[in-house]
Design a protein around this motif. Structure first.
Motif, PDB file in Angstrom:
ATOM      1  N   ALA A 250      27.140  41.161  21.827  1.00 17.90           N
ATOM      2  CA  ALA A 250      26.838  41.290  23.204  1.00 17.90           C
ATOM      3  C   ALA A 250      26.666  40.846  24.306  1.00 17.90           C
ATOM      4  CB  ALA A 250      24.985  40.894  22.532  1.00 17.90           C
ATOM      5  N   THR A 251      26.305  41.254  25.649  1.00 19.00           N
ATOM      6  CA  THR A 251      26.540  40.477  26.014  1.00 19.00           C
ATOM      7  C   THR A 251      26.190  39.178  26.750  1.00 19.00           C
ATOM      8  OG1 THR A 251      27.808  42.621  27.332  1.00 19.00           O
ATOM      9  CG2 THR A 251      26.821  40.715  29.260  1.00 19.00           C
ATOM     10  N   GLY A 252      26.629  38.088  27.490  1.00 17.85           N
ATOM     11  CA  GLY A 252      24.968  37.007  28.231  1.00 17.85           C
ATOM     12  C   GLY A 252      25.264  37.372  29.842  1.00 17.85           C
ATOM     13  N   HIS A 253      24.502  36.074  30.352  1.00 20.67           N
ATOM     14  CA  HIS A 253      24.389  36.536  32.134  1.00 20.67           C
ATOM     15  C   HIS A 253      24.512  35.055  31.958  1.00 20.67           C
ATOM     16  CE1 HIS A 253      23.372  40.628  30.461  1.00 20.67           C
ATOM     17  NE2 HIS A 253      23.936  41.020  31.581  1.00 20.67           N
ATOM     18  N   PHE A 254      24.767  35.047  33.197  1.00 18.97           N
ATOM     19  CA  PHE A 254      24.579  33.494  34.242  1.00 18.97           C
ATOM     20  C   PHE A 254      24.671  33.639  35.260  1.00 18.97           C
ATOM     21  CE2 PHE A 254      26.705  29.804  36.052  1.00 18.97           C
ATOM     22  CZ  PHE A 254      25.915  29.117  35.684  1.00 18.97           C
ATOM     23  N   ARG A 255      23.151  33.363  35.908  1.00 17.85           N
ATOM     24  CA  ARG A 255      22.693  33.270  37.121  1.00 17.85           C
ATOM     25  C   ARG A 255      22.398  34.520  37.847  1.00 17.85           C
ATOM     26  NH1 ARG A 255      26.412  29.234  40.617  1.00 17.85           N
ATOM     27  NH2 ARG A 255      27.752  30.880  39.885  1.00 17.85           N
ATOM     28  N   GLY A 256      22.032  35.466  36.429  1.00 15.50           N
ATOM     29  CA  GLY A 256      21.491  37.217  36.752  1.00 15.50           C
ATOM     30  C   GLY A 256      22.408  37.608  36.529  1.00 15.50           C
ATOM     31  N   VAL A 257      23.454  37.502  36.356  1.00  9.77           N
ATOM     32  CA  VAL A 257      25.390  38.566  36.227  1.00  9.77           C
ATOM     33  C   VAL A 257      25.733  38.079  34.590  1.00  9.77           C
ATOM     34  CG1 VAL A 257      27.832  38.794  37.365  1.00  9.77           C
ATOM     35  CG2 VAL A 257      26.050  37.396  38.925  1.00  9.77           C
ATOM     36  N   PRO A 258      26.211  39.592  34.305  1.00 12.02           N
ATOM     37  CA  PRO A 258      27.080  39.546  33.445  1.00 12.02           C
ATOM     38  C   PRO A 258      28.180  39.337  33.021  1.00 12.02           C
ATOM     39  CG  PRO A 258      27.584  41.544  34.453  1.00 12.02           C
ATOM     40  CD  PRO A 258      26.518  40.744  34.802  1.00 12.02           C
ATOM     41  N   LEU A 259      28.371  38.097  31.670  1.00 10.48           N
ATOM     42  CA  LEU A 259      29.581  37.300  31.978  1.00 10.48           C
ATOM     43  C   LEU A 259      30.894  38.300  30.599  1.00 10.48           C
ATOM     44  CD1 LEU A 259      28.403  33.868  31.560  1.00 10.48           C
ATOM     45  CD2 LEU A 259      29.634  34.891  32.861  1.00 10.48           C
ATOM     46  N   GLY A 260      31.971  38.003  30.980  1.00 11.39           N
ATOM     47  CA  GLY A 260      32.798  38.480  30.680  1.00 11.39           C
ATOM     48  C   GLY A 260      33.371  37.749  29.622  1.00 11.39           C
ATOM     49  N   CYS A 261      33.292  38.022  28.084  1.00 11.90           N
ATOM     50  CA  CYS A 261      34.399  36.621  27.375  1.00 11.90           C
ATOM     51  C   CYS A 261      36.162  36.989  28.112  1.00 11.90           C
ATOM     52  CB  CYS A 261      34.453  36.668  25.751  1.00 11.90           C
ATOM     53  SG  CYS A 261      32.468  37.053  25.134  1.00 11.90           S
ATOM     54  N   GLY A 262      36.842  35.132  28.372  1.00 15.55           N
ATOM     55  CA  GLY A 262      37.740  35.459  27.998  1.00 15.55           C
ATOM     56  C   GLY A 262      37.929  34.915  29.913  1.00 15.55           C
ATOM     57  N   THR A 263      36.885  36.515  29.966  1.00 14.18           N
ATOM     58  CA  THR A 263      38.178  36.573  31.757  1.00 14.18           C
ATOM     59  C   THR A 263      37.425  35.587  31.980  1.00 14.18           C
ATOM     60  OG1 THR A 263      38.722  38.765  30.966  1.00 14.18           O
ATOM     61  CG2 THR A 263      37.585  38.616  33.759  1.00 14.18           C
ATOM     62  N   ASP A 264      35.737  35.900  32.417  1.00 16.33           N
ATOM     63  CA  ASP A 264      35.128  34.889  33.404  1.00 16.33           C
ATOM     64  C   ASP A 264      35.516  33.735  33.222  1.00 16.33           C
ATOM     65  OD1 ASP A 264      33.350  36.296  35.468  1.00 16.33           O
ATOM     66  OD2 ASP A 264      32.478  37.922  33.692  1.00 16.33           O
ATOM     67  N   VAL A 265      35.916  32.932  32.163  1.00 12.38           N
ATOM     68  CA  VAL A 265      36.349  31.956  32.171  1.00 12.38           C
ATOM     69  C   VAL A 265      37.553  31.177  32.602  1.00 12.38           C
ATOM     70  CG1 VAL A 265      37.527  30.342  30.436  1.00 12.38           C
ATOM     71  CG2 VAL A 265      35.448  31.654  29.682  1.00 12.38           C
TER      72      VAL A 265
ATOM     73  N   SER B 296      26.330  27.868  28.040  1.00 13.25           N
ATOM     74  CA  SER B 296      25.570  28.778  26.872  1.00 13.25           C
ATOM     75  C   SER B 296      25.194  30.129  26.939  1.00 13.25           C
ATOM     76  CB  SER B 296      24.472  27.403  27.275  1.00 13.25           C
ATOM     77  OG  SER B 296      24.166  27.103  28.213  1.00 13.25           O
ATOM     78  N   SER B 297      25.242  30.628  27.969  1.00 12.84           N
ATOM     79  CA  SER B 297      25.127  31.629  28.381  1.00 12.84           C
ATOM     80  C   SER B 297      26.414  32.566  27.908  1.00 12.84           C
ATOM     81  CB  SER B 297      24.944  31.653  29.702  1.00 12.84           C
ATOM     82  OG  SER B 297      24.121  31.202  30.693  1.00 12.84           O
ATOM     83  N   LEU B 298      27.576  32.372  27.382  1.00 10.38           N
ATOM     84  CA  LEU B 298      28.653  32.932  26.733  1.00 10.38           C
ATOM     85  C   LEU B 298      28.898  33.852  25.998  1.00 10.38           C
ATOM     86  CD1 LEU B 298      31.010  34.025  28.497  1.00 10.38           C
ATOM     87  CD2 LEU B 298      32.392  32.067  27.479  1.00 10.38           C
ATOM     88  N   ILE B 299      28.513  33.108  25.246  1.00 11.19           N
ATOM     89  CA  ILE B 299      28.419  33.955  23.776  1.00 11.19           C
ATOM     90  C   ILE B 299      26.812  33.635  22.988  1.00 11.19           C
ATOM     91  CG2 ILE B 299      28.876  33.229  21.778  1.00 11.19           C
ATOM     92  CD1 ILE B 299      31.819  34.088  23.522  1.00 11.19           C
ATOM     93  N   ARG B 300      26.267  35.476  22.712  1.00 10.63           N
ATOM     94  CA  ARG B 300      24.912  35.766  22.811  1.00 10.63           C
ATOM     95  C   ARG B 300      24.835  35.824  20.850  1.00 10.63           C
ATOM     96  NH1 ARG B 300      21.345  37.360  26.924  1.00 10.63           N
ATOM     97  NH2 ARG B 300      20.256  37.006  24.533  1.00 10.63           N
ATOM     98  N   GLY B 301      26.064  36.041  20.365  1.00 11.29           N
ATOM     99  CA  GLY B 301      25.859  35.982  19.150  1.00 11.29           C
ATOM    100  C   GLY B 301      26.848  36.955  18.343  1.00 11.29           C
TER     101      GLY B 301
END
Length: 571
Positions: A146-161, A183-188
């Motif tokens: 599932a998608t995680g969010h940081f500061r209201g913005v969806p995070l893409g695993c890897g890409t946003d890293v 702590s917002s990147l990985i949701r499950g």
């Protein structure tokens, strides 16, 4: 028991060996277990492979389906490779995982297999094994998280890293904020939620025809995954009854369809080296040229990171993989069959696009030509690749002076040196990262940009490497350069200041140094030998036998199939 079952070679008869084989398996199995198809569940679940940790629950759903169809499910843990955890790189052990799985499937009394994978190397390794042992088999992909969010913005695993870490280095994001995003990147449960290698290989496996139609891309937390796993267990028993092995339906047309799918979804460059290796196990003549020939004019229809903006749960909601395939159905091979016994094309009629922002119609593609481009030239005589949809258009034709790094350690030590002779027109060259040289071909080709250029607003440069890059990464990156530097390729001879010319439209990448001058140059010993020189173990075997990236980076003695026969008894 049925003598048509492969497992009967272990269990049939009154001799001592048959007695041993049967007696040791009577630990709660039904009394008639030897009369039923034995289905191995090759499970890559591991606490050290976070993206596959949920596969224990998926395996249980498969077991229920196998039992329901009259088979005997036998969970078989196999080598698991966690992309984010394993050093020096998971690719070093892809071939070992494939070899070990092949040998265990062959050595045991099993009639068919269900292959459970998720993280990048697990599905390729399982398919390489299944192709070589040639037992009835199908894949159940573990699905994206599932998608995680940081500061209201969806995070893409890897890409946003990659993106956020560059912003930290540019001084535009504080280290504390970067740490907080962790702590917002990985949701499950599940693998990366971008169109990275894990998602790409799941979809490519369905395009090949070895996944039940419509399953690939189902999120890990979706109840539909367990339902499909149950159906896959049932179907594995049917595959055994029909004797439908990989070699009975997988042909060049299936790989044609996989290449079309790879381009249409904007998939990972890693799929190239994996598809070449799988084809090699089947004896199918797939080449780098086929990726250009088939994929060059396929449109990009999927607006997902890293080539777009959305994520895998959006993709599933928008109609998923069948909707994409239906849009490009005229480009698919109409004769290529799947594990269902029917052509892929016949299984797309009910598919629909439900959100055209995520999956665009064929008439309005995100880009008209999305295939991974295969480059050749004096810098890559045996080929290199680039992903144009993830690159900067203004850099796809570029000429600049080389700034050379001979290892990843050299890169990390000097990339942020204020005195590094580099500007935005330079071409960053990293070598010593190929199959032999690292060893194992790490995901380092998307090199970090020099800090002094980041601070000036530069966000992309031409980068050239004999390694790989994460499927979640982006940028104008020429990678999989073959031959690699450690195998004596021209990359080993590049010096600072040499002119390099890239022309993706012309499919060329050239080192503009006269042949006579190149002939006088010698590579330093560390570049030719590679970073490591192991004396024993898997690394020694790997370096001695690994093939180059342009043919799949398999081991030379693993190419082809050995079949399922084991002639000699154990006692």
């Amino acid at each position: 028991m049925s003598s048509s079952l492969r497992s009967a070679r272990w269990y049939a008869g009154d001799g001592r060996n048959a007695y041993i084989h049967r007696a040791w398996m009577r630990r709660g199995l039904p009394a008639d277990f030897v009369d039923r198809p034995q289905i191995a569940i090759a499970n890559t679940a591991s606490d050290l492979t976070p993206c596959n940790a949920h596969l224990a629950g998926v395996a249980q759903a498969v077991k229920n389906g196998v039992y329901e169809a009259g088979g005997i499910p036998l969970e078989m843990p196999v080598v698991s490779l966690g992309e984010t955890q394993v050093r020096p790189t998971a690719m070093l052990w892809r071939n070992m995982a494939a070899m070990a799985t092949e040998e265990m499937l062959r050595a045991n009394p099993v009639d068919g297999a269900v292959l459970l994978g998720g993280c990048d190397k697990t599905i390729p390794a399982l398919l390489m094994a299944a192709a070589s042992v040639d037992l009835p088999a199908l894949v159940v992909p573990g699905g994206p998280m599932a998608t995680g969010h940081f500061r209201g913005v969806p995070l893409g695993c890897g890409t946003d890293v990659w993106r956020l870490s560059e912003e930290v280095r540019a001084g535009r994001l504080g280290a504390e904020e970067f740490r907080r995003s962790e702590s917002s990147l990985i949701r499950g449960p599940g693998h990366c939620n971008t169109m990275g290698t894990a998602s790409t290989m799941a979809l490519v496996a369905e395009a090949l025809g070895v996944v039940l139609p419509g399953l690939a891309g189902t999120p890990a937390a979706d109840a539909g995954l367990l339902q499909a796993a149950h159906e896959s267990g049932r179907f594995a028993v049917e595959l055994v009854a029909k004797g439908r092995t990989p070699s009975s339906f997988l042909g060049k047309g299936n790989f044609h369809n996989a290449i079309v799918a790879l381009a249409a979804v904007g998939g990972s460059t890693n799929a190239v080296v994996h598809l070449l290796a799988i084809a090699g196990r089947l004896g199918i003549d797939l080449t780098l040229g086929d990726f250009d020939r088939v994929g060059a004019d396929v449109p990009l229809l999927v607006n997902l990171q890293p080539a777009g903006e959305f994520l895998m749960d959006d993709f599933h909601r928008a109609g998923g993989f069948p909707a994409v395939l239906r849009e490009v159905r005229d480009l698919l091979d109409p004769a290529a069959l799947t594990i269902t016994g029917r052509p892929l094309l016949e299984q797309l009629e009910d598919a629909q696009i439900r959100d055209p922002q995520v999956i665009t119609p064929r008439a309005t593609p995100l880009q008209p030509h999305a295939g991974i481009a295969v480059l050749r030239g004096s810098l890559a005589p045996d080929g290199a690749i680039v992903k144009p949809v993830a690159a900067s258009p203004h850099l796809l034709r570029h000429r600049g002076r080389a700034v050379v790094f001979s290892s990843t350690e050299d890169l990390r030590a000097r990339i942020d040196d204020p005195d590094l002779p580099v500007d935005e027109d330079s071409v960053l060259v990293l070598r010593g990262c190929g199959p032999m040289g690292y060893p194992g071909m790490p995901e380092v080709s998307n090199m970090p940009l020099p800090r002094k250029l980041l601070q000036r607003g530069v966000r992309d440069m031409v980068r050239i490497c004999d390694g790989r890059m994460s499927g979640t990464a982006y940028g104008t990156v020429v990678l999989h350069v073959a031959p690699e530097a450690a195998a004596g390729g021209p990359l080993a001879l590049v010096r600072d200041g040499d002119w390099i010319a890239l022309d993706v439209a012309a499919r060329t990448v050239d080192l503009e140094v006269p042949a006579g001058e190149l002939a006088t140059r010698t590579a330093d010993e560390a570049t030719v030998r590679g970073y490591a020189n192991p004396r024993r173990g898997w690394e020694r075997l790997y370096i001695d036998h690994v093939l180059q990236a342009n043919v799949g980076a398999d081991l030379d003695f693993l190419v082809g199939s050995s079949g399922a026969d084991v002639s000699r008894e154990s006692h």
